[in-house]
Design a protein around this motif. Structure first.
Motif, short mmCIF file in Angstrom:
data_model
loop_
_atom_site.label_atom_id
_atom_site.label_comp_id
_atom_site.label_asym_id
_atom_site.label_seq_id
_atom_site.Cartn_x
_atom_site.Cartn_y
_atom_site.Cartn_z
N TYR A 6 44.79 42.89 46.79
CA TYR A 6 43.82 42.15 45.51
C TYR A 6 43.91 44.54 44.44
CZ TYR A 6 44.25 37.67 46.21
OH TYR A 6 44.44 36.49 45.74
N ARG A 11 48.67 44.36 42.81
CA ARG A 11 48.72 43.78 41.26
C ARG A 11 49.70 43.21 40.50
NH1 ARG A 11 42.94 44.87 41.09
NH2 ARG A 11 43.08 45.86 38.79
N VAL A 145 44.97 27.59 45.66
CA VAL A 145 44.57 27.95 44.23
C VAL A 145 43.70 27.28 43.75
CG1 VAL A 145 46.05 27.76 42.36
CG2 VAL A 145 47.22 27.17 44.76
N ASP A 147 40.33 28.02 44.41
CA ASP A 147 39.30 28.28 44.41
C ASP A 147 39.79 30.05 43.62
OD1 ASP A 147 38.18 26.92 46.84
OD2 ASP A 147 38.97 28.48 48.63
N ALA A 148 41.16 30.35 43.75
CA ALA A 148 41.39 31.52 42.69
C ALA A 148 40.93 31.13 41.15
CB ALA A 148 43.07 31.83 43.16
N ALA A 151 36.80 30.88 41.27
CA ALA A 151 36.87 32.09 40.85
C ALA A 151 36.90 33.36 39.39
CB ALA A 151 37.75 33.05 41.85
N TYR A 175 42.73 42.52 34.52
CA TYR A 175 43.23 42.11 35.61
C TYR A 175 44.34 43.64 35.14
CZ TYR A 175 47.46 40.88 38.35
OH TYR A 175 48.77 40.90 39.26
N TYR A 186 42.45 37.18 39.91
CA TYR A 186 42.72 36.01 40.58
C TYR A 186 42.99 35.51 39.26
CZ TYR A 186 39.56 35.93 44.16
OH TYR A 186 39.05 36.80 46.13
N GLY A 189 46.75 33.24 40.22
CA GLY A 189 46.39 32.14 41.34
C GLY A 189 46.45 33.06 42.17
N PRO A 190 46.71 33.20 43.81
CA PRO A 190 45.89 34.15 44.50
C PRO A 190 47.49 34.86 44.63
CG PRO A 190 46.25 31.96 45.99
CD PRO A 190 45.88 31.69 44.73
#
Length: 196
Positions: A6, A11, A145, A147-148, A151, A175, A186, A189-190
């Motif tokens: 991350y 990214r 996925v 969880d991402a 978040a 991002y 996120y 996604g992760p």
């Protein structure tokens, strides 16, 4: 998922590798953006390839390519390396709000939202997020996925049932920013870069 995925560098590398470099040759060129136009048309049309929409996407993607080339193809060889792309993002996006992004970049982000919003209700829900993320992610557990996605959500997002265009734009801007401690990491996604 390792936190090292991350970082800002990872990214941006993810965007180049999994979102822009459609032909997987390691750099961006006009062909990638032509392919993105066709992909966007077919995905948005759920299999239909409307000539009118294809022409609109081709115009948008060619404009994005030209604008990106102007700001990122430093050696003017018709190819944008990952390092050139990082430098362009650093100069044009880092520390700026979404509204200050280059015009073609904003058009691409808005088109990406439309593609993700499969049912065209103006909100990216969990199923749409899963569908988009799983196209790039090698996982055998949908929980990572989900969880991402969870978040990313603030209370207003939860009330809306997911991400609206305005929220997606704000998250995209975050991002591209330098902070690693932001839910926007996120957005796609992760992040799996193969270097866990």
């Amino acid at each position: 998922m390792s936190e090292k995925n991350y970082t800002w560098d990872k990214r941006i590398e993810f965007i180049v590798r999994y979102m822009y470099d459609i032909d997987n040759n390691g750099f961006l060129d006009q062909k990638d953006f032509d392919c993105m136009a066709l992909r966007a048309t077919i995905i948005e049309g759920k299999g239909d390839c409307s000539e009118k929409r294809l022409q609109e996407y081709q115009h948008m993607m060619r404009s994005l390519w030209e604008e990106l080339s102007d700001i990122a193809d430093f050696d003017k060889d018709g190819m944008i390396t990952t390092d050139e792309f990082k430098e362009a993002v650093r100069k044009t996006c880092v520390g700026k709000k979404y509204g200050e992004f280059p015009k073609a970049m904003k058009a691409f982000i808005e088109a990406n939202f439309k593609i993700m919003d499969i049912n065209s209700d103006g909100v990216i829900g969990i199923e749409e997020f899963r569908y988009n993320a799983i196209q790039r992610l090698a996982t055998d557990d949908v929980k990572v996925v989900d969880d991402a996605f969870n978040a990313l959500l603030n209370e207003k997002d939860k009330a809306n049932g997911g991400l609206t265009l305005d929220r997606y734009q704000d998250l995209y801007g975050d991002y591209l920013g330098k902070s690693e401690h932001n839910p926007a990491v996120y957005l796609f996604g992760p992040l799996c870069t193969g270097e866990d």
